[in-house]
Design a protein around this motif. Structure first.
Motif, PDB file in Angstrom:
ATOM      1  N   UNK A  11       0.807  -1.216   0.000  1.00 39.21           N
ATOM      2  CA  UNK A  11       0.000   0.000   0.000  1.00 39.21           C
ATOM      3  C   UNK A  11       0.845   1.273   0.000  1.00 39.21           C
ATOM      4  N   UNK A  12       2.160   1.126   0.128  1.00 38.21           N
ATOM      5  CA  UNK A  12       3.034   2.294   0.192  1.00 38.21           C
ATOM      6  C   UNK A  12       2.971   3.081  -1.120  1.00 38.21           C
ATOM      7  N   UNK A  13       2.757   4.381  -0.995  1.00 36.46           N
ATOM      8  CA  UNK A  13       2.703   5.248  -2.160  1.00 36.46           C
ATOM      9  C   UNK A  13       1.316   5.397  -2.763  1.00 36.46           C
ATOM     10  N   UNK A  14       0.325   4.673  -2.249  1.00 33.83           N
ATOM     11  CA  UNK A  14      -1.039   4.770  -2.756  1.00 33.83           C
ATOM     12  C   UNK A  14      -1.857   5.706  -1.872  1.00 33.83           C
ATOM     13  N   UNK A  15      -2.737   6.479  -2.482  1.00 34.63           N
ATOM     14  CA  UNK A  15      -3.656   7.332  -1.739  1.00 34.63           C
ATOM     15  C   UNK A  15      -4.935   6.538  -1.519  1.00 34.63           C
ATOM     16  N   UNK A  16      -5.254   6.297  -0.246  1.00 31.15           N
ATOM     17  CA  UNK A  16      -6.397   5.440   0.062  1.00 31.15           C
ATOM     18  C   UNK A  16      -7.693   6.220   0.218  1.00 31.15           C
ATOM     19  N   UNK A  17      -7.618   7.415   0.763  1.00 30.68           N
ATOM     20  CA  UNK A  17      -8.816   8.212   1.007  1.00 30.68           C
ATOM     21  C   UNK A  17      -8.663   9.543   0.293  1.00 30.68           C
ATOM     22  N   UNK A  18      -8.832   9.540  -1.021  1.00 32.13           N
ATOM     23  CA  UNK A  18      -8.567  10.732  -1.819  1.00 32.13           C
ATOM     24  C   UNK A  18      -9.529  11.874  -1.494  1.00 32.13           C
ATOM     25  N   UNK A  19     -10.785  11.568  -1.176  1.00 33.47           N
ATOM     26  CA  UNK A  19     -11.752  12.628  -0.851  1.00 33.47           C
ATOM     27  C   UNK A  19     -11.345  13.363   0.417  1.00 33.47           C
ATOM     28  N   UNK A  20     -10.938  12.610   1.428  1.00 34.89           N
ATOM     29  CA  UNK A  20     -10.520  13.231   2.686  1.00 34.89           C
ATOM     30  C   UNK A  20      -9.218  14.000   2.505  1.00 34.89           C
ATOM     31  N   UNK A  21      -8.323  13.500   1.671  1.00 38.07           N
ATOM     32  CA  UNK A  21      -7.071  14.198   1.399  1.00 38.07           C
ATOM     33  C   UNK A  21      -7.332  15.525   0.698  1.00 38.07           C
ATOM     34  N   UNK A  22      -8.225  15.533  -0.272  1.00 33.72           N
ATOM     35  CA  UNK A  22      -8.576  16.776  -0.965  1.00 33.72           C
ATOM     36  C   UNK A  22      -9.188  17.783   0.003  1.00 33.72           C
ATOM     37  N   UNK A  23     -10.077  17.319   0.872  1.00 35.35           N
ATOM     38  CA  UNK A  23     -10.726  18.199   1.839  1.00 35.35           C
ATOM     39  C   UNK A  23      -9.697  18.786   2.813  1.00 35.35           C
ATOM     40  N   UNK A  24      -8.785  17.956   3.295  1.00 37.49           N
ATOM     41  CA  UNK A  24      -7.750  18.426   4.222  1.00 37.49           C
ATOM     42  C   UNK A  24      -6.826  19.429   3.548  1.00 37.49           C
ATOM     43  N   UNK A  25      -6.449  19.188   2.306  1.00 36.78           N
ATOM     44  CA  UNK A  25      -5.588  20.126   1.588  1.00 36.78           C
ATOM     45  C   UNK A  25      -6.291  21.455   1.340  1.00 36.78           C
ATOM     46  N   UNK A  26      -7.590  21.404   1.066  1.00 36.35           N
ATOM     47  CA  UNK A  26      -8.367  22.629   0.850  1.00 36.35           C
ATOM     48  C   UNK A  26      -8.417  23.458   2.132  1.00 36.35           C
ATOM     49  N   UNK A  27      -8.658  22.792   3.257  1.00 33.34           N
ATOM     50  CA  UNK A  27      -8.710  23.492   4.545  1.00 33.34           C
ATOM     51  C   UNK A  27      -7.345  24.087   4.883  1.00 33.34           C
TER      52      UNK A  27
END
Length: 51
Positions: free
Chosen positions: A25-41
């Motif tokens: 799983x190394x290097x894979x984004x598992x929760x892309x929606x949450x990552x986008x939301x966190x980056x936006x915040x």
């Protein structure tokens, strides 16, 4: 003579066992929606100041 268990119990370093299956799983984004939301915040608010 101290046993291995006594040595581990008195050790100040934690013993952590990793599952080798997690390496796939190394290097894979598992929760892309949450990552986008966190980056936006973070882009709006920013990181807290260090003291």
């Amino acid at each position: 003579m101290a046993t291995k268990i006594d040595e581990l119990n008195s050790s100040k370093v934690p013993i952590i066992v990793f599952d080798k299956e997690l390496e796939k799983l190394q290097g894979k984004v598992l929760f892309s929606e949450k990552l986008e939301k966190a980056n936006k915040i973070l882009s709006k608010v920013g990181l807290p100041k260090r003291k």
